[in-house]
Design an enzyme around this catalytic site. Structure first.
Site, PDB file in Angstrom:
ATOM      1  N   TYR A 156      30.476  14.382  -4.836  1.00  0.00           N
ATOM      2  CA  TYR A 156      31.544  15.341  -5.191  1.00  0.00           C
ATOM      3  C   TYR A 156      30.959  16.568  -5.887  1.00  0.00           C
ATOM      4  CZ  TYR A 156      36.009  16.884  -7.282  1.00  0.00           C
ATOM      5  OH  TYR A 156      37.122  17.601  -7.676  1.00  0.00           O
ATOM      6  N   ALA A 158      27.940  17.706  -5.721  1.00  0.00           N
ATOM      7  CA  ALA A 158      27.149  18.495  -4.753  1.00  0.00           C
ATOM      8  C   ALA A 158      28.076  19.344  -3.890  1.00  0.00           C
ATOM      9  CB  ALA A 158      26.311  17.560  -3.886  1.00  0.00           C
TER      10      ALA A 158
END
Ligand code: NAD
Length: 248
Positions: A156, A158
């Site tokens: 998430y 990233a």
């Protein structure tokens, strides 16, 4: 067809922050093209709430934002129905949280596909009409986690950090064409996404928020409307943290 009004596409608008953004645009008199993943009842509820709140127009397009066909359908619907696309809000997002050591590659891929690739696909397809009109407001819903990282949310975080890099890069490409591209980074907002957290975790997180409360979908919708405004044309490539001071 009402081509005198501004037209906004909002993804993931069947509930939560996306629904509130759709309602806020509608209240302001926009033509709204709402996307939703699959819950027809929830989408109908967004439409009902819009219609009781203002003077806009709304149509819905069902589809998974990670698929190119959905992006194409959204752009076609907006152009056919309203003749323009002025605002795009890439809001649809998912989490598949677990610690890095246990994270399945499929869960990494899926979160990147929905949260990041979905925004890429729709934004790319809206560029042509926006460039032709020499006007546009693109707003990506990132997260405080995309700036600061978070244990258990490698995929998430990233995806949300990726959205920030994408926002700044597209902003540089389009600034000369009167198209702004910004990100809103919500902190901890009370929606179904955060509802599954235990009370203990919520209290722990709340203790890190200087404002002393979780945010509301309306807090985020206000920031989106501000960035979408015609008068916000000199703001581009920015990340607006809407987090009660959490990320300071
Ligand atoms: P939510 O889960 O209530 O809503 C997300 C919406 O996205 C849902 O309507 C869902 O159906 C839709 N969606 C999911 N996958 C989709 C797909 N493949 N195609 C189309 N739609 C899809 O969550 P929310 O809290 O309203 O979150 C909205 C956005 O804000 C997300 O991008 C989320 O990452 C971001 N955000 C939320 C918080 C928070 O605390 N709630 C914090 C930071 C960022």
């Amino acid at each position: 067809m009402d081509s005198n009004k501004r037209t906004a596409i909002v993804t993931g608008a069947a509930r939560g922050i996306g629904r509130e953004i759709a309602i806020s645009f509608y209240k302001k008199g926009y033509n709204v093209v709402m996307n939703y993943a699959g819950n027809d009842k929830a989408a109908e509820e967004t439409i009902r709430l819009c219609k009781e709140s203002g003077d806009g127009n709304i149509i819905s397009v069902k589809g998974d934002v990670s698929k190119e066909d959905t992006a194409r359908a959204l752009v076609d619907a907006a152009m056919n129905e309203f003749g323009a696309i002025d605002v795009v809000v890439n809001n649809a997002g998912i989490t598949k949280d677990t610690l890095m050591a246990m994270m399945k590659t499929d869960d990494f891929d899926r979160v990147i596909d929905v949260n990041l690739k979905g925004a890429f696909l729709l934004t790319q397809k809206t560029l042509k009409p926006m460039m032709k009109k020499r006007y546009g407001r693109i707003i990506n819903i990132s997260s405080v986690v995309g700036v600061h990282g978070n244990a258990g949310q490698v995929n998430y975080a990233a995806s949300k950090a990726g959205l920030i890099g994408m926002t700044k890069s597209i902003a540089k490409e389009l600034a000369g064409r009167n198209i702004t591209v910004n990100a809103v980074a919500p902190g901890m907002i009370a929606t179904d996404m955060t509802d599954s957290l235990s009370d203990k975790t919520k209290d722990q997180i709340k203790s890190t928020i200087p404002a002393g409360r979780m945010g509301t979908p309306d807090d985020i919708a206000n920031a989106v409307l501000f960035l979408a405004d015609e008068k916000s044309g000199y703001i581009t490539g920015q990340v607006l943290m809407v987090d009660g001071g959490m990320g300071m």
